[in-house]
Design an enzyme around this catalytic site. Structure first.
Site, PDB file in Angstrom:
ATOM      1  N   LYS A 123       0.824  -1.192   0.000  1.00 22.10           N
ATOM      2  CA  LYS A 123       0.000   0.000   0.000  1.00 22.10           C
ATOM      3  C   LYS A 123       0.867   1.255   0.000  1.00 22.10           C
ATOM      4  CE  LYS A 123      -3.252  -2.306   3.165  1.00 22.10           C
ATOM      5  NZ  LYS A 123      -3.714  -2.260   4.577  1.00 22.10           N
ATOM      6  N   GLY A 124       2.133   1.085   0.363  1.00 17.91           N
ATOM      7  CA  GLY A 124       2.996   2.247   0.650  1.00 17.91           C
ATOM      8  C   GLY A 124       3.171   3.229  -0.490  1.00 17.91           C
ATOM      9  N   PHE A 164      14.055   4.309  10.011  1.00 16.83           N
ATOM     10  CA  PHE A 164      12.719   3.796   9.701  1.00 16.83           C
ATOM     11  C   PHE A 164      11.801   5.004   9.575  1.00 16.83           C
ATOM     12  CE2 PHE A 164       8.524   2.079  10.210  1.00 16.83           C
ATOM     13  CZ  PHE A 164       8.588   0.944   9.410  1.00 16.83           C
ATOM     14  N   VAL A 165      11.197   5.168   8.391  1.00 14.69           N
ATOM     15  CA  VAL A 165      10.425   6.375   8.125  1.00 14.69           C
ATOM     16  C   VAL A 165       8.942   6.063   7.899  1.00 14.69           C
ATOM     17  CG1 VAL A 165      12.355   7.741   7.245  1.00 14.69           C
ATOM     18  CG2 VAL A 165      11.088   6.269   5.665  1.00 14.69           C
ATOM     19  N   GLU A 183       7.470   2.293  -6.478  1.00 11.64           N
ATOM     20  CA  GLU A 183       7.681   1.774  -5.124  1.00 11.64           C
ATOM     21  C   GLU A 183       7.886   2.937  -4.149  1.00 11.64           C
ATOM     22  OE1 GLU A 183       7.148  -0.157  -2.898  1.00 11.64           O
ATOM     23  OE2 GLU A 183       8.542  -1.845  -2.916  1.00 11.64           O
ATOM     24  N   ASP A 184       7.555   2.721  -2.898  1.00 11.78           N
ATOM     25  CA  ASP A 184       7.751   3.778  -1.901  1.00 11.78           C
ATOM     26  C   ASP A 184       9.211   3.868  -1.462  1.00 11.78           C
ATOM     27  OD1 ASP A 184       7.697   1.315  -0.591  1.00 11.78           O
ATOM     28  OD2 ASP A 184       6.194   1.887   0.896  1.00 11.78           O
ATOM     29  N   ASP A 192      14.834  -0.925   0.441  1.00 13.63           N
ATOM     30  CA  ASP A 192      15.569  -1.117   1.687  1.00 13.63           C
ATOM     31  C   ASP A 192      16.615  -2.220   1.435  1.00 13.63           C
ATOM     32  OD1 ASP A 192      16.103  -0.933   4.432  1.00 13.63           O
ATOM     33  OD2 ASP A 192      14.503  -2.309   4.974  1.00 13.63           O
ATOM     34  N   ARG A 229       0.129   6.796   7.424  1.00 13.96           N
ATOM     35  CA  ARG A 229       0.193   6.876   5.968  1.00 13.96           C
ATOM     36  C   ARG A 229      -0.308   8.222   5.429  1.00 13.96           C
ATOM     37  NH1 ARG A 229       1.185   1.693   3.947  1.00 13.96           N
ATOM     38  NH2 ARG A 229       0.206  -0.030   5.024  1.00 13.96           N
ATOM     39  N   ASP A 232       3.827   3.399   6.412  1.00 19.84           N
ATOM     40  CA  ASP A 232       3.152   3.200   7.695  1.00 19.84           C
ATOM     41  C   ASP A 232       4.064   2.588   8.754  1.00 19.84           C
ATOM     42  OD1 ASP A 232       3.362   0.532   6.579  1.00 19.84           O
ATOM     43  OD2 ASP A 232       1.927  -0.086   8.106  1.00 19.84           O
ATOM     44  N   LYS A 235      17.309   3.441   0.581  1.00 12.53           N
ATOM     45  CA  LYS A 235      18.233   3.307   1.726  1.00 12.53           C
ATOM     46  C   LYS A 235      19.364   2.369   1.293  1.00 12.53           C
ATOM     47  CE  LYS A 235      15.052   2.116   4.980  1.00 12.53           C
ATOM     48  NZ  LYS A 235      14.426   1.919   6.312  1.00 12.53           N
TER      49      LYS A 235
HETATM   50  P1  5GP Z   1      12.949  -4.345   0.913  1.00  7.86           P
HETATM   51  O1  5GP Z   1      12.420  -5.607   0.315  1.00  7.86           O
HETATM   52  O2  5GP Z   1      13.696  -3.477  -0.044  1.00  7.86           O
HETATM   53  O3  5GP Z   1      13.751  -4.628   2.170  1.00  7.86           O
HETATM   54  O4  5GP Z   1      11.722  -3.579   1.502  1.00  7.86           O
HETATM   55  C1  5GP Z   1      10.829  -2.862   0.770  1.00  7.86           C
HETATM   56  C2  5GP Z   1       9.568  -2.617   1.557  1.00  7.86           C
HETATM   57  O5  5GP Z   1       9.812  -2.587   2.978  1.00  7.86           O
HETATM   58  C3  5GP Z   1       8.998  -1.265   1.228  1.00  7.86           C
HETATM   59  O6  5GP Z   1       8.127  -1.338   0.139  1.00  7.86           O
HETATM   60  C4  5GP Z   1       8.285  -0.894   2.508  1.00  7.86           C
HETATM   61  O7  5GP Z   1       6.990  -1.433   2.497  1.00  7.86           O
HETATM   62  C5  5GP Z   1       9.090  -1.561   3.589  1.00  7.86           C
HETATM   63  N1  5GP Z   1      10.039  -0.614   4.221  1.00  7.86           N
HETATM   64  C6  5GP Z   1      11.373  -0.585   4.092  1.00  7.86           C
HETATM   65  N2  5GP Z   1      11.920   0.421   4.803  1.00  7.86           N
HETATM   66  C7  5GP Z   1      10.883   1.052   5.386  1.00  7.86           C
HETATM   67  C8  5GP Z   1      10.788   2.213   6.239  1.00  7.86           C
HETATM   68  O8  5GP Z   1      11.767   2.875   6.609  1.00  7.86           O
HETATM   69  N3  5GP Z   1       9.526   2.562   6.629  1.00  7.86           N
HETATM   70  C9  5GP Z   1       8.413   1.869   6.256  1.00  7.86           C
HETATM   71  N4  5GP Z   1       7.250   2.313   6.701  1.00  7.86           N
HETATM   72  N5  5GP Z   1       8.469   0.783   5.463  1.00  7.86           N
HETATM   73  C10 5GP Z   1       9.689   0.398   5.026  1.00  7.86           C
END
Ligand code: 5GP
Length: 176
Positions: A42-43, A151-152, A98-99, A102, A164, A158, A130
């Site tokens: 949803k992000g 963590f944002v 994508e939001d 990470d 959100r 969210d 990140k």
């Molecule tokens: P990845 O697979 O790259 O580790 O993670 C991607 C997903 O993790 C993002 O789409 C998001 O939903 C969540 N995520 C990663 N870092 C953060 C953060 O700092 N805050 C929030 N709210 N979600 C995050």
């Protein structure tokens, strides 16, 4: 929620300015073509809708939902499709929206999965990145802001489904 602290990282106006720049860039690079945005729920929903309204090329949108952190802030490393696209992407110019990137696990998986469906092209735009947290190699084609390992929340992002709706992006429980 009442014990959580928020510290502003990016204000709404700063985000809007960067979204407009990204839209200019994307509109120029896709000139003469129609782009299919795939919003990762949803992000990315707020980012995708703001970006979409700024694009100057024909645009379609579809949505996909993948499993993420649940109620924890640490990555599980497991990616699962919870809601798939409504339509085929074969032969289309696809842009994943994508939001935040990470560890890179989610987009690494999504890219491979969507490539197997034979789009004409496939790129990724993320609002936030990140890079310090990567577990697999992944570089987005377009990125709004690189941020440190915080963590944002806010602007679609969210914590336990809260925050959100905030116009800006905030660090959750900063140390200072
Ligand atoms: P990845 O697979 O790259 O580790 O993670 C991607 C997903 O993790 C993002 O789409 C998001 O939903 C969540 N995520 C990663 N870092 C953060 C953060 O700092 N805050 C929030 N709210 N979600 C995050």
């Amino acid at each position: 929620m009442k014990d959580e602290k928020l510290k502003l990282l990016l204000g709404g106006e700063e985000i809007a300015g960067r979204v407009a720049e990204l839209a200019e860039l994307i509109s120029a690079e896709y000139e003469g073509r129609k782009v299919l945005l795939i919003c990762v729920l949803k992000g990315a929903v707020i980012f995708a809708s703001d970006l979409m309204r700024r694009l100057k090329i024909p645009v379609e949108i579809d949505f996909i939902a993948v499993s993420s952190y649940g109620s924890d802030t640490a990555s599980s490393g497991v990616v699962r499709i919870l809601k798939d696209l409504d339509r085929s992407i074969k032969g289309k110019d696809v842009l994943i929206v994508e939001d935040i990137v990470d560890t890179g696990l989610t987009l690494n998986y999504l890219r491979k999965n969507l490539l197997s469906r034979q789009p004409r092209s496939l790129r990724v735009v993320t609002l936030l990145d990140k890079p310090a947290r990567r577990r697999v190699e992944f570089t987005p084609d377009y990125c709004g802001f690189e941020i440190p390992d915080y963590f944002v929340v806010g602007y679609g992002l969210d914590f336990n489904e809260d925050y959100r709706h905030l116009a800006g992006i905030y660090v959750l429980n900063p140390e200072c």
